[in-house]
Design a protein around this motif. Sequence first.
Motif, PDB file in Angstrom:
ATOM      1  N   TYR B  51       0.861  -1.193   0.000  1.00 61.23           N
ATOM      2  CA  TYR B  51       0.000   0.000   0.000  1.00 61.23           C
ATOM      3  C   TYR B  51       0.897   1.242   0.000  1.00 61.23           C
ATOM      4  O   TYR B  51       0.665   2.198  -0.739  1.00 61.23           O
ATOM      5  CB  TYR B  51      -0.886   0.051   1.254  1.00 61.23           C
ATOM      6  CG  TYR B  51      -1.968  -1.010   1.369  1.00 61.23           C
ATOM      7  CD1 TYR B  51      -2.762  -1.353   0.267  1.00 61.23           C
ATOM      8  CD2 TYR B  51      -2.234  -1.644   2.586  1.00 61.23           C
ATOM      9  CE1 TYR B  51      -3.775  -2.307   0.394  1.00 61.23           C
ATOM     10  CE2 TYR B  51      -3.232  -2.592   2.717  1.00 61.23           C
ATOM     11  CZ  TYR B  51      -3.998  -2.924   1.619  1.00 61.23           C
ATOM     12  OH  TYR B  51      -4.985  -3.858   1.751  1.00 61.23           O
ATOM     13  N   ILE B  64      -9.191  -4.498  -3.207  1.00 65.73           N
ATOM     14  CA  ILE B  64      -7.879  -3.924  -3.479  1.00 65.73           C
ATOM     15  C   ILE B  64      -7.446  -4.405  -4.865  1.00 65.73           C
ATOM     16  O   ILE B  64      -7.981  -5.381  -5.381  1.00 65.73           O
ATOM     17  CB  ILE B  64      -6.826  -4.315  -2.412  1.00 65.73           C
ATOM     18  CG1 ILE B  64      -6.574  -5.820  -2.390  1.00 65.73           C
ATOM     19  CG2 ILE B  64      -7.247  -3.836  -1.029  1.00 65.73           C
ATOM     20  CD1 ILE B  64      -5.378  -6.231  -1.518  1.00 65.73           C
ATOM     21  N   ALA B 123      -7.691   5.277   4.934  1.00 61.29           N
ATOM     22  CA  ALA B 123      -6.382   4.884   4.414  1.00 61.29           C
ATOM     23  C   ALA B 123      -5.322   5.872   4.879  1.00 61.29           C
ATOM     24  O   ALA B 123      -5.603   7.048   5.092  1.00 61.29           O
ATOM     25  CB  ALA B 123      -6.428   4.847   2.894  1.00 61.29           C
ATOM     26  N   TRP B 127      -1.030   6.332   0.638  1.00 64.38           N
ATOM     27  CA  TRP B 127      -1.645   5.184  -0.010  1.00 64.38           C
ATOM     28  C   TRP B 127      -2.459   5.642  -1.214  1.00 64.38           C
ATOM     29  O   TRP B 127      -2.905   6.787  -1.275  1.00 64.38           O
ATOM     30  CB  TRP B 127      -2.583   4.440   0.967  1.00 64.38           C
ATOM     31  CG  TRP B 127      -1.863   3.736   2.081  1.00 64.38           C
ATOM     32  CD1 TRP B 127      -0.551   3.856   2.424  1.00 64.38           C
ATOM     33  CD2 TRP B 127      -2.436   2.823   3.019  1.00 64.38           C
ATOM     34  NE1 TRP B 127      -0.267   3.075   3.517  1.00 64.38           N
ATOM     35  CE2 TRP B 127      -1.403   2.430   3.898  1.00 64.38           C
ATOM     36  CE3 TRP B 127      -3.723   2.288   3.202  1.00 64.38           C
ATOM     37  CZ2 TRP B 127      -1.607   1.525   4.949  1.00 64.38           C
ATOM     38  CZ3 TRP B 127      -3.932   1.393   4.244  1.00 64.38           C
ATOM     39  CH2 TRP B 127      -2.888   1.015   5.092  1.00 64.38           C
TER      40      TRP B 127
END
Lengths: 57, 138
Positions: B51, B64, B123, B127
Amino acid sequence: MKKFWIALPLAALALSACVTINIYFPAAAAEKAADKIIEEVWQMQQSDKPATVKETK
Amino acid sequence: MKKLLRYTTAMLTLTVSLNVMAAADLEVNTPGVNAIKSSMQARHAQLSAYYASGAVGLTADGMIALRDASAVPMAARQSVNALVAAENQDRGALYAEIANANAHPEWQAEIRSTFGQRWIQRAQPGWWVQSNGGWMQK
């Protein structure tokens, strides 16, 4: 017999109230639940960034 | 008349108690959810570096994706692909499990999109996350 005509709509109202409430997706509760799981999976601090959840009820 | 009063009271009590139950939180504390959660927790230790490097990003639909394969050394590419696939499998299972645990399988799509927004919102800076179909760095 008159009582029946009072009780019947009441019962119908009571039942429909339950059904109506249960169909709606609890968005605020879902956000809270998501945040809790995300915190655990990403192992963040609990007080890191609280969700800006507004209770609609 | 007394009977009617009793009946009405009983009906009202039932309604109120049912409403309280329905308004309660979304149930997420089930063995199934907890198992998926710990599996994801363990995987995160390996995923977090990807990430941070931007190799893997968070998609808008609560999953993801491998965003930039060139950020991953050749030797590690296969393992990253496997990590992403396993993570997405867990995430899909998690959303389904929460919907089923609450006896509303049809909520799965809404749960997924709620999670999608929250993963992105929470997040870490640096990222990559998907927004309006494109990638954006937080």
